[in-house]
Design an enzyme around this catalytic site. Structure first.
Site, PDB file in Angstrom:
ATOM      1  N   TRP A  55       1.062   6.911  12.427  1.00 40.20           N
ATOM      2  CA  TRP A  55      -0.462   7.003  11.832  1.00 40.20           C
ATOM      3  C   TRP A  55      -1.115   5.544  11.965  1.00 40.20           C
ATOM      4  O   TRP A  55      -0.373   4.624  11.993  1.00 40.20           O
ATOM      5  CB  TRP A  55      -0.423   7.088  10.381  1.00 40.20           C
TER       6      TRP A  55
ATOM      7  N   GLU B 167      -8.998 -11.503   9.456  1.00 38.38           N
ATOM      8  CA  GLU B 167      -9.574  -9.989   9.025  1.00 38.38           C
ATOM      9  C   GLU B 167     -10.208 -10.119   7.477  1.00 38.38           C
ATOM     10  O   GLU B 167      -9.772 -10.739   6.752  1.00 38.38           O
ATOM     11  CB  GLU B 167      -8.480  -9.085   9.044  1.00 38.38           C
TER      12      GLU B 167
ATOM     13  N   HIS C 233     -15.168  -4.849  10.124  1.00 38.49           N
ATOM     14  CA  HIS C 233     -14.698  -3.562  10.704  1.00 38.49           C
ATOM     15  C   HIS C 233     -15.940  -2.716  10.671  1.00 38.49           C
ATOM     16  O   HIS C 233     -16.435  -2.149   9.756  1.00 38.49           O
ATOM     17  CB  HIS C 233     -13.765  -2.626   9.788  1.00 38.49           C
TER      18      HIS C 233
ATOM     19  N   ASN D   7       0.725  -1.252   0.022  1.00 36.34           N
ATOM     20  CA  ASN D   7       0.053   0.020  -0.024  1.00 36.34           C
ATOM     21  C   ASN D   7       0.864   1.333   0.145  1.00 36.34           C
ATOM     22  O   ASN D   7       1.669   1.480   0.907  1.00 36.34           O
ATOM     23  CB  ASN D   7      -0.985  -0.197   1.317  1.00 36.34           C
TER      24      ASN D   7
ATOM     25  N   HIS E 242      -3.091   0.933  16.195  1.00 38.61           N
ATOM     26  CA  HIS E 242      -2.462   1.445  15.091  1.00 38.61           C
ATOM     27  C   HIS E 242      -1.306   2.271  15.491  1.00 38.61           C
ATOM     28  O   HIS E 242      -0.713   3.232  15.174  1.00 38.61           O
ATOM     29  CB  HIS E 242      -3.436   2.572  14.220  1.00 38.61           C
TER      30      HIS E 242
ATOM     31  N   GLU F 281       1.359  -6.525  11.323  1.00 35.14           N
ATOM     32  CA  GLU F 281       0.900  -6.468   9.705  1.00 35.14           C
ATOM     33  C   GLU F 281       1.997  -5.594   9.160  1.00 35.14           C
ATOM     34  O   GLU F 281       1.978  -5.722   7.901  1.00 35.14           O
ATOM     35  CB  GLU F 281      -0.266  -5.724   9.873  1.00 35.14           C
TER      36      GLU F 281
ATOM     37  N   HIS G 249      -3.763 -10.014   8.426  1.00 34.90           N
ATOM     38  CA  HIS G 249      -3.968  -9.076   7.607  1.00 34.90           C
ATOM     39  C   HIS G 249      -5.014  -9.160   6.560  1.00 34.90           C
ATOM     40  O   HIS G 249      -4.545  -9.975   5.840  1.00 34.90           O
ATOM     41  CB  HIS G 249      -2.828  -8.218   7.498  1.00 34.90           C
TER      42      HIS G 249
ATOM     43  N   TYR H 199      -7.934   7.275  12.080  1.00 33.10           N
ATOM     44  CA  TYR H 199      -7.378   6.021  11.776  1.00 33.10           C
ATOM     45  C   TYR H 199      -8.837   5.048  11.854  1.00 33.10           C
ATOM     46  O   TYR H 199      -9.481   5.118  13.165  1.00 33.10           O
ATOM     47  CB  TYR H 199      -6.469   5.109  12.212  1.00 33.10           C
TER      48      TYR H 199
ATOM     49  N   ARG I  84      -0.065 -10.991  13.124  1.00 33.99           N
ATOM     50  CA  ARG I  84      -1.002 -10.121  11.980  1.00 33.99           C
ATOM     51  C   ARG I  84      -0.474 -10.218  10.692  1.00 33.99           C
ATOM     52  O   ARG I  84      -1.208  -9.669   9.709  1.00 33.99           O
ATOM     53  CB  ARG I  84      -1.056  -8.633  12.376  1.00 33.99           C
TER      54      ARG I  84
ATOM     55  N   ASP J 110      -7.950  -1.793  17.018  1.00 38.64           N
ATOM     56  CA  ASP J 110      -6.592  -1.645  16.542  1.00 38.64           C
ATOM     57  C   ASP J 110      -6.249  -0.058  16.934  1.00 38.64           C
ATOM     58  O   ASP J 110      -6.844   0.837  17.121  1.00 38.64           O
ATOM     59  CB  ASP J 110      -6.741  -1.461  14.990  1.00 38.64           C
TER      60      ASP J 110
ATOM     61  N   ARG K 146     -14.494  -5.642  14.840  1.00 39.40           N
ATOM     62  CA  ARG K 146     -13.452  -4.676  15.294  1.00 39.40           C
ATOM     63  C   ARG K 146     -14.243  -3.431  15.370  1.00 39.40           C
ATOM     64  O   ARG K 146     -15.027  -3.005  14.514  1.00 39.40           O
ATOM     65  CB  ARG K 146     -12.448  -4.496  14.115  1.00 39.40           C
TER      66      ARG K 146
ATOM     67  N   ASP L 298      -6.030  -3.710   0.943  1.00 35.58           N
ATOM     68  CA  ASP L 298      -4.977  -3.737   0.294  1.00 35.58           C
ATOM     69  C   ASP L 298      -4.379  -5.140   0.070  1.00 35.58           C
ATOM     70  O   ASP L 298      -3.309  -5.168  -0.817  1.00 35.58           O
ATOM     71  CB  ASP L 298      -3.898  -2.806   0.977  1.00 35.58           C
TER      72      ASP L 298
ATOM     73  N   GLU M  88      -4.879  -4.622  19.118  1.00 30.03           N
ATOM     74  CA  GLU M  88      -3.784  -4.701  18.074  1.00 30.03           C
ATOM     75  C   GLU M  88      -2.626  -3.555  17.978  1.00 30.03           C
ATOM     76  O   GLU M  88      -3.376  -2.196  18.119  1.00 30.03           O
ATOM     77  CB  GLU M  88      -4.715  -4.629  16.664  1.00 30.03           C
TER      78      GLU M  88
HETATM   79  O1  EZ4 Z   1      -3.649   0.459   8.143  1.00 27.71           O
HETATM   80  O2  EZ4 Z   1      -4.203  -1.949   5.497  1.00 27.71           O
HETATM   81  O3  EZ4 Z   1      -5.798  -3.716  10.700  1.00 27.71           O
HETATM   82  N1  EZ4 Z   1      -5.763  -3.166   9.896  1.00 27.71           N
HETATM   83  C1  EZ4 Z   1      -5.028  -2.124   9.490  1.00 27.71           C
HETATM   84  C2  EZ4 Z   1      -5.041  -1.422   8.076  1.00 27.71           C
HETATM   85  C3  EZ4 Z   1      -3.704  -1.107   7.517  1.00 27.71           C
HETATM   86  C4  EZ4 Z   1      -3.885  -0.861   5.877  1.00 27.71           C
HETATM   87  C5  EZ4 Z   1      -2.380  -0.510   5.605  1.00 27.71           C
HETATM   88  O4  EZ4 Z   1      -2.185  -0.738   4.434  1.00 27.71           O
HETATM   89  O5  EZ4 Z   1      -4.210  -1.688  10.261  1.00 27.71           O
HETATM   90  O6  EZ4 Z   1      -6.036  -0.763   8.047  1.00 27.71           O
HETATM   91 CO    CO Z   2      -3.934  -3.002  11.752  1.00 23.89          CO
END
Ligand code: EZ4
Ligand code: CO
Length: 409
Positions: free
Chosen positions: A409, A346, A122, A37, A219, A269, A319, A159, A290, A217, A147, A323, A243
């Protein structure tokens, strides 16, 4: 079975995908996902310029030897670009071997260990009402694990919650890669987040009950001590997992998190290989892995990693965001059906337009995914249709704190 040609197909039906398409001297076609991605074209160059010339003329049956040749033979090893390129080759070779054997790939990997793969969807919302609607929508679609991500009061777009909505798109459809030329910027405030998230899970548990598996998540945004606090504060709501609570390049950070909470942890991931997990698994710092087939050196690379995970009581949580292409998703499902230490998968369905290029045979019913029983991966790629959707630059957002500092991010 010799490899006669190795083509890299870049296409953007709804979002960008990179696919390696191998053809054998007898006309069999094998597909592998090489989508990274926001850095797609780096993998394209790696495959086209440096890998494809090595493949033509090779025995397509020699999967392990090809994997080692690409890993050791490049001298420069590991890293997301390299391991995604190796994954594209590895998955295309497994697809070919299974087609040559006349079997669905999971049969070659040892056969089914279960009847289907528990999937999580999600749900998201800007407020409680929107979030509850999104959870109900997922339950109606059959999801049995969900999630949960929400907006944070005082923080703009975050996010996991869609800020740009295409006409006719569901409010909770979330595609983080934005076709805006360059990365868009989002704000972040960890203290506001830490105060808000436990109240969201309290509301969700009181509305939907104790049974439903819930995931979240983080992140990569917390420090270890902040993550420890969140894990502890979420314990009453019995999460399936928390996560990426801290930036994962610091594996040892999770020691501190583990000392303070029994909330299960999922990471990885963005990791690329079994070697990235040595501390995490040996010290039992994580419960779920992941990593995807696509970003971890393919079936060969991920199976090696998941075998090490099994030795240390950890399970798969591959994951499966958008993407991961339909090719990468099919590979994940064949592997997940075959291994013993499967945890959860997922699943973010691709937009309808993706189906104009990729034909799939995997199914989702009663909350479970299944790869189907077509030979190979069970995915085909319409090359002419792919050309009608040329690559469009699209990048993941970046996050900044109120004072302008770049944050994870
Ligand atoms: O940010 O797939 O758990 N899922 C994630 C995704 C990732 C994107 C990054 O390419 O964290 O949303
Ligand atoms: Co994630």
């Amino acid at each position: 079975m010799r490899i006669a040609s190795a083509e890299v197909v870049v296409t953007s039906p709804g979002r960008n995908f990179v696919t390696l398409r191998l053809t054998t001297d007898e006309g069999l076609v094998g597909l592998g996902d090489g989508t990274l991605n926001g850095r797609e074209l780096a993998v394209v160059a790696y495959l086209r310029d440096h890998v494809a010339p090595l493949l033509v003329g090779r025995d397509a049956h020699r999967i392990e030897d090809t994997w080692q040749l690409l890993h050791r033979g490049a001298y420069w090893r590991r890293g997301p670009v390299t391991m995604t390129a190796i994954a594209a080759v590895d998955v295309a070779l497994w697809d070919l071997k299974a087609k040559a054997a006349g079997m669905p790939l999971y049969q070659l990997l040892g056969g089914a260990s279960r009847s289907g793969l528990l999937a999580y969807g999600h749900a998201s919302g800007r407020d409680t009402e929107e979030l509850f609607d999104s959870i109900r929508h997922h339950l109606d679609e059959g999801f049995r694990a969900i999630r949960v991500q929400t907006s944070i009061p005082g923080v703009g777009s975050v996010y996991g919650v869609s800020s740009v909505r295409a006409a006719g798109e569901r409010a909770d459809h979330y595609e983080p890669a934005v076709r805006a030329g360059l990365s868009i910027e989002e704000g972040w405030d960890t203290r506001a987040y830490l105060r808000h998230v436990p109240t969201v899970f309290e509301a969700v548990r009181s509305e939907f009950g104790a049974e439903l598996p819930l995931l979240h998540d983080g992140h990569h945004r917390m420090t270890p001590i902040q993550a420890a606090r969140l894990g502890r504060d979420l314990e009453p709501y019995d999460l399936f997992w928390l996560e990426d609570c801290t930036p994962i390049e610091d594996q040892e950070a999770l020691r501190l998190v583990r000392q303070h909470t029994v909330t299960p942890l999922a990471v990885g991931e963005v990791l690329s290989s079994v070697w990235d997990y040595q501390t995490l698994l040996r010290e039992r710092l994580v419960d779920y892995v992941r990593s995807s087939v696509t970003h971890t050196g393919g079936i060969t690379g991920l199976r090696r990693l998941l075998d090490l995970a099994a030795l240390h009581g950890a399970r798969s949580g591959m994951h499966g965001a958008t993407d991961i292409s339909p090719v990468g998703m099919a590979a994940a499902l064949h592997l997940g059906l075959a291994i013993h230490n499967f945890g959860i998968q997922e699943y973010m369905p691709h937009p309808e337009v993706t189906g104009k290029v990729f034909g799939t045979s995997f199914t989702f019913a009663d909350g479970l995914l299944h790869p189907g029983d077509e030979v190979g991966l069970g995915v085909d790629l319409d090359v002419a249709a792919a050309e009608r959707f040329p690559y469009e630059p699209a990048y993941l957002p970046v996050a900044r704190l109120a004072d302008g500092t770049v944050h994870d991010w």
